[in-house]
Design an enzyme around this catalytic site. Sequence first.
Site, PDB file in Angstrom:
ATOM      1  N   ASP A 206       0.815  -1.324   0.072  1.00 22.05           N
ATOM      2  CA  ASP A 206      -0.038  -0.056   0.102  1.00 22.05           C
ATOM      3  C   ASP A 206       0.779   1.225  -0.006  1.00 22.05           C
ATOM      4  OD1 ASP A 206      -2.335   1.738   0.290  1.00 22.05           O
ATOM      5  OD2 ASP A 206      -2.093   1.476   2.542  1.00 22.05           O
ATOM      6  N   GLU A 450       3.177  -8.230   7.097  1.00 22.66           N
ATOM      7  CA  GLU A 450       2.166  -8.978   6.665  1.00 22.66           C
ATOM      8  C   GLU A 450       2.046  -9.968   5.449  1.00 22.66           C
ATOM      9  OE1 GLU A 450      -0.980  -6.072   5.945  1.00 22.66           O
ATOM     10  OE2 GLU A 450      -1.167  -5.565   8.144  1.00 22.66           O
ATOM     11  N   TYR A 503      -6.832  -3.534  12.476  1.00 25.52           N
ATOM     12  CA  TYR A 503      -7.576  -2.140  12.094  1.00 25.52           C
ATOM     13  C   TYR A 503      -9.023  -2.116  12.532  1.00 25.52           C
ATOM     14  CZ  TYR A 503      -3.620  -0.333   9.697  1.00 25.52           C
ATOM     15  OH  TYR A 503      -2.254   0.053   9.401  1.00 25.52           O
ATOM     16  N   GLU A 539       0.694  -1.840  14.108  1.00 26.85           N
ATOM     17  CA  GLU A 539       0.022  -0.988  13.357  1.00 26.85           C
ATOM     18  C   GLU A 539      -1.484  -0.886  14.036  1.00 26.85           C
ATOM     19  OE1 GLU A 539      -0.353  -1.489   9.123  1.00 26.85           O
ATOM     20  OE2 GLU A 539       1.898  -2.180   8.944  1.00 26.85           O
TER      21      GLU A 539
END
Length: 651
Positions: A206, A450, A503, A539
């Site tokens: 990303d 990840e 998230y 994160e």
Amino acid sequence: MARGPAGAAAVLGPLLWGCALALQGGMLYPRESPSRERKELDGLWSFRADFSDNRRQGFEQQWYRTPLRESGPTLDMPVPSSFNDVGQDGRLRGFVGWVWYEREVTLPQRWTQDLGTRVVLRIGSAHYYAIVWVNGVHVAEHEGGHLPFEADVSKLVQSGPLSSCRITIAINNTLTPHTLPPGTILYQKDTSKYPKGYFVQNTHFDFFNYAGLHRPVLLYTTPTIYIDDITITTGMDQNTGLVNYKVFVQGSEHFQLEVRLLDEEGKVVAQGTGGQGQLQVPSAYLWWPYLMHEHPAYLYSLEVRLTAQTAAGPVSDFYALPVGIRTVAVTENQFLINGKPFYFHGVNKHEDADIRGKGFDWPLLVKDFNLLRWLGANSFRTSHYPYAEEVMQLCDRYGIVVIDESPGVGIVLTQSYSNVSLQHHLEVMEELVRRDKNHPAVVMWSVANEPASYLKPAGYYFKTLIAHTKDLDPSRPVTFVTNSNYEADLGAPYVDVICVNSYYSWYHDYGHMEVIQLQLATQFEKWYRTYQKPIIQSEYGAETIAGFHQDPPLMFSEEYQKGLLEQYHLVLDQKRKEYVVGELIWNFADFMTDQSPQRAMGNKKGIFTRQRQPKGAAFLLRERYWKLANETRYHGSAVKSQCVGNSPFTF
Ligand code: GCB
């Protein structure tokens, strides 16, 4: 490689603590010294992108043979910088394939005439694959966009009457399943929808795949018998600091080495001879992280002097390396620096800014460090690739602790777990450890972010990769950052610290902040119950458009970002009393990504904008980090009272 008189185990050879490396030679940062000079090649280079259909016209016409302007039109291109955002040609922004850089350099006469001088070309980073010629002669090739490489060009620059040389660098930014990071090229063959030969680069990460000469390019000199590498590890025995050193020499088998350790006032506190040894520093000042101690980041200087006799006369080389004395250890539920529990309250970053893209920029770097210190951040992760060496040097000087991450991001395809990929990943870890092993700020290696660590080959892949990294450097823990499920993660058994990204109420249950506490607590409990290892929330965050306000909070507003963070903090405050050892916000600043319907001009999860202005969340985090700093600060006795470091960054 040659061996020195100090004994076989002492020096030389591509050996770092007993593990066979494929790499040849060291990668010491080029520093000026009485025996070494530097010539920076930053500034304007000539540039051309190869827009030919097969992107190979430059090779077919041998553009490296003659000055680039003779084979076609050129652009002015700043170095260091990404090439993507500096122009007005839309085709260049998203260009995939070979681009060509060229620079003519005038050299000091001594460099071209003194055969006792070794002239080295060093490229801080060229993303992704680079081929280098000097005066039309091939001198180097390198794969990987985030680590330096070098070529000894002495013979070339010393072979003729020329006092100038022409450096040509061809760079290809194509990512394949075997590059790091991986990617795929998708060819579209349906001519009713796409023009002939149409292709796009797809990636599984990303951030925008900026390319070009991202970091300084320079020439430097050493004598022909020279200090090629130094490896330092440090320890403590009561109040005595221990500095273990190994010096690697090239160019001769017959030489003498002297090492001296100087404190910040320039006083010699220990000395030794030979290629390997241990220096003992009574009442040593330790290297402490920012905000953990009144005098953080104490740096000694290790001065290494090499002397040798040659037929042409005596030769000497001199190199000074900053050294911080500190220890790192991990227990079942703690991360220890100098034997004291350390809590990471920090950020994830990117090398990213307007116009220059990933190009190195001193004003930006200093601004970022000023913001980190304002924020009360004591650490960051180099998400998702190694950062410039100059960044690591500032971390050493300011006491900002680093989780040093490889470019292993987006490893999701089965092909990317093949032996070819693994081999390259092992080599990248070798290059990374070789470059950053001596930075006291680096406290942990992260081999990936990840990955699809639930795929069958991931178990072997991460077992091998982590074991190799530990062989390369047994002095630091190793991790990789996961977002997978605790029970499906085949790599987690091999890491020292669990780093987990999540998230909640952003990618899942979006808009529902009320679920965060439950889901986050469950996440921590499951990971801890399964592995009994310390955990870092590596994160968490929310996309936020600066200036969007909505109360009660809605997604993308500054209020939602703050609200989401607060929910996380409630759980972090409970779990940090048990086994959670850190929290790193995603992200320090907004950054550019590929275009997609999910991204409005890039990723906006920064607590600062891309221009480094604070969103509301920055103030919230600042209050929290300073509070955490005051709670976790080490009020030690012995070491504290001895510290007289002159670092201005006290609090
Ligand atoms: C992640 C990735 C990071 C992304 C972030 C996001 O899990 O590690 O590279 O930018 O999420 O914002 O989606």
